[in-house]
Design a protein around this motif. Structure first.
Motif, PDB file in Angstrom:
ATOM      1  N   GLY A  10       0.812  -1.213   0.000  1.00 43.85           N
ATOM      2  CA  GLY A  10       0.000   0.000   0.000  1.00 43.85           C
ATOM      3  C   GLY A  10       0.844   1.260   0.000  1.00 43.85           C
ATOM      4  N   LEU A  11       1.896   1.280   0.809  1.00 43.97           N
ATOM      5  CA  LEU A  11       2.771   2.458   0.884  1.00 43.97           C
ATOM      6  C   LEU A  11       3.513   2.680  -0.436  1.00 43.97           C
ATOM      7  N   THR A  12       3.959   1.588  -1.053  1.00 48.70           N
ATOM      8  CA  THR A  12       4.685   1.709  -2.312  1.00 48.70           C
ATOM      9  C   THR A  12       3.756   2.123  -3.442  1.00 48.70           C
ATOM     10  N   LEU A  13       2.515   1.671  -3.394  1.00 42.09           N
ATOM     11  CA  LEU A  13       1.544   2.115  -4.393  1.00 42.09           C
ATOM     12  C   LEU A  13       1.271   3.607  -4.230  1.00 42.09           C
ATOM     13  N   TYR A  14       1.156   4.044  -2.990  1.00 52.27           N
ATOM     14  CA  TYR A  14       1.002   5.483  -2.728  1.00 52.27           C
ATOM     15  C   TYR A  14       2.211   6.248  -3.255  1.00 52.27           C
ATOM     16  N   GLY A  15       3.398   5.709  -3.026  1.00 47.85           N
ATOM     17  CA  GLY A  15       4.602   6.363  -3.501  1.00 47.85           C
ATOM     18  C   GLY A  15       4.673   6.434  -5.018  1.00 47.85           C
ATOM     19  N   ALA A  16       4.054   5.467  -5.703  1.00 42.42           N
ATOM     20  CA  ALA A  16       4.111   5.429  -7.172  1.00 42.42           C
ATOM     21  C   ALA A  16       3.174   6.427  -7.837  1.00 42.42           C
ATOM     22  N   ALA A  17       2.280   7.023  -7.049  1.00 41.29           N
ATOM     23  CA  ALA A  17       1.344   8.008  -7.611  1.00 41.29           C
ATOM     24  C   ALA A  17       2.027   9.370  -7.744  1.00 41.29           C
ATOM     25  N   ASP A  18       1.773  10.026  -8.846  1.00 44.80           N
ATOM     26  CA  ASP A  18       2.289  11.384  -9.058  1.00 44.80           C
ATOM     27  C   ASP A  18       1.396  12.353  -8.285  1.00 44.80           C
ATOM     28  N   LYS A  19       1.890  12.859  -7.167  1.00 41.66           N
ATOM     29  CA  LYS A  19       1.083  13.689  -6.263  1.00 41.66           C
ATOM     30  C   LYS A  19       1.459  15.166  -6.336  1.00 41.66           C
ATOM     31  N   ARG A  20       2.219  15.563  -7.330  1.00 46.28           N
ATOM     32  CA  ARG A  20       2.726  16.939  -7.378  1.00 46.28           C
ATOM     33  C   ARG A  20       1.618  17.975  -7.513  1.00 46.28           C
ATOM     34  N   ASP A  21       0.497  17.626  -8.106  1.00 48.40           N
ATOM     35  CA  ASP A  21      -0.597  18.581  -8.293  1.00 48.40           C
ATOM     36  C   ASP A  21      -1.742  18.381  -7.300  1.00 48.40           C
ATOM     37  N   LEU A  22      -1.546  17.504  -6.322  1.00 47.99           N
ATOM     38  CA  LEU A  22      -2.610  17.214  -5.364  1.00 47.99           C
ATOM     39  C   LEU A  22      -2.546  18.135  -4.160  1.00 47.99           C
ATOM     40  N   GLN A  23      -3.734  18.492  -3.650  1.00 50.00           N
ATOM     41  CA  GLN A  23      -3.832  19.254  -2.416  1.00 50.00           C
ATOM     42  C   GLN A  23      -3.615  18.307  -1.228  1.00 50.00           C
ATOM     43  N   THR A  24      -3.444  18.894  -0.044  1.00 45.92           N
ATOM     44  CA  THR A  24      -3.157  18.092   1.148  1.00 45.92           C
ATOM     45  C   THR A  24      -4.251  17.065   1.417  1.00 45.92           C
ATOM     46  N   ASN A  25      -5.513  17.485   1.330  1.00 44.24           N
ATOM     47  CA  ASN A  25      -6.607  16.540   1.595  1.00 44.24           C
ATOM     48  C   ASN A  25      -6.660  15.443   0.549  1.00 44.24           C
ATOM     49  N   GLU A  26      -6.259  15.772  -0.681  1.00 46.82           N
ATOM     50  CA  GLU A  26      -6.246  14.770  -1.743  1.00 46.82           C
ATOM     51  C   GLU A  26      -5.136  13.744  -1.520  1.00 46.82           C
ATOM     52  N   LYS A  27      -3.991  14.206  -1.033  1.00 42.63           N
ATOM     53  CA  LYS A  27      -2.906  13.278  -0.711  1.00 42.63           C
ATOM     54  C   LYS A  27      -3.310  12.358   0.432  1.00 42.63           C
ATOM     55  N   ARG A  28      -3.978  12.914   1.421  1.00 43.16           N
ATOM     56  CA  ARG A  28      -4.438  12.086   2.541  1.00 43.16           C
ATOM     57  C   ARG A  28      -5.462  11.062   2.076  1.00 43.16           C
ATOM     58  N   ALA A  29      -6.342  11.495   1.183  1.00 48.54           N
ATOM     59  CA  ALA A  29      -7.339  10.565   0.639  1.00 48.54           C
ATOM     60  C   ALA A  29      -6.666   9.423  -0.109  1.00 48.54           C
ATOM     61  N   LEU A  30      -5.643   9.755  -0.879  1.00 47.89           N
ATOM     62  CA  LEU A  30      -4.927   8.721  -1.633  1.00 47.89           C
ATOM     63  C   LEU A  30      -4.184   7.781  -0.694  1.00 47.89           C
ATOM     64  N   PHE A  31      -3.586   8.327   0.349  1.00 48.07           N
ATOM     65  CA  PHE A  31      -2.876   7.500   1.329  1.00 48.07           C
ATOM     66  C   PHE A  31      -3.821   6.493   1.976  1.00 48.07           C
ATOM     67  N   VAL A  32      -4.986   6.966   2.405  1.00 53.48           N
ATOM     68  CA  VAL A  32      -5.977   6.070   3.015  1.00 53.48           C
ATOM     69  C   VAL A  32      -6.465   5.045   1.996  1.00 53.48           C
TER      70      VAL A  32
END
Length: 286
Positions: A10-32
């Motif tokens: 799960g952590l590595t899949l999160y790491g593989a996502a391009d999060k450069r354009d995501l807001q903080t809440n969006e990054k948290r949503a993706l992490f969960v």
């Protein structure tokens, strides 16, 4: 796989996502999304609480690990992150789908197997080419994390890590398939169990009442570890009447060794035999 490995997935899949354009809440949503998706199939462990018929061995990694439940779990996770983080992007559903799919499919490759096609089939699908705890996975995750800390575009590193995992699984699977076929020509039943050391396998065969356990690899000659005899003519009705887990174990295992002597009547899964017994052993005292 073990819980730690699924968490690392799960952590590595999160790491593989391009999060450069995501807001903080969006990054948290993706992490969960990726973390819950990597763990949710193992929610079946709660079935222990109401198991009175000895069915846990079939329930664990059963219907919750079915390929048919992957979209349902993904939808539940998508609804969860929408409610918690106020995100509506459909991509969270696809990330959830991928994370659950990886969990259920990864578990096919070790000796424990899954009910991958439940409820259409209760056959436990297992390839036995990856150990329950695979330190190669851990090594790949660790190297990726160390490299990613030193680069600006981190998601590319984690994508290479996923490519390395796929290559590792393909190499192990090719070797396992070769060994399986080489034994299948001379034995009625064959099962594999991968060693913690890559390229090394335990091959378990059964012909009539004879069960043999080999240590083998495509790079070496097979070495017989144990020769066992299964009392297949034994009447198992008393065992099944007193020990419901024995019924489940016989259904769950590719094949079993039956034990009948003056002290015990039982059966065990020879894939987990350690020279004296198997930790998957159900019996009654006589």
């Amino acid at each position: 796989m073990d819980t730690i490995t699924h968490t690392l997935f799960g952590l590595t899949l999160y790491g593989a996502a391009d999060k450069r354009d995501l807001q903080t809440n969006e990054k948290r949503a993706l992490f969960v999304t990726t973390l819950v998706g990597s763990q949710i199939p193992d929610s079946d462990v709660i079935s222990r609480l109401w198991d009175t018929e000895g069915m846990y061995q079939m329930w664990h990694r059963g219907i919750t690990h079915s390929i048919f439940l992957v979209p349902l779990f993904a939808l539940l996770i998508y609804i969860l992150v929408r409610l918690l983080f106020k995100v509506t992007d459909i991509r969270y559903f696809w990330w959830a789908l991928l994370s659950v799919f990886i969990h259920n499919t990864a578990d096919l490759f070790n000796a424990w197997g899954t009910g991958y096609f439940e409820p259409l089939s209760d056959v436990r699908v297992t390839f036995g080419v990856i150990p329950i705890v695979d330190f190669v996975y851990w090594g790949i995750f660790l190297v990726a994390w160390l490299i990613a800390r030193r680069v600006d575009v981190r998601h590319t590193v984690y994508r290479y890590a996923w490519a390395a995992i796929v290559v590792h699984v393909l190499i192990q699977s090719a070797q396992g398939a070769y060994l399986y076929q080489s034994y299948a020509a001379d034995h009625e039943k064959v099962a594999l169990s991968a060693s913690f050391i890559p390229t090394q396998f335990t091959v378990i065969t059964k012909t009539d009442e004879s069960v043999s356990i080999y240590s083998d690899s495509v790079y070496q000659n097979p070495e017989v570890q144990y020769e066992l005899t299964s009392a297949d003519d034994a009447d198992l009705a008393p065992l099944f009447a007193e020990n419901k887990e024995a019924i489940t174990l016989k259904q769950w295992s590719p094949f079993v060794v039956v034990v009948e002597d003056d002290e015990r009547l039982g059966l065990y899964d020879p894939r987990f035999f350690d020279g004296e017994s198997s930790f998957l052993y159900e019996y009654i005292e006589l």
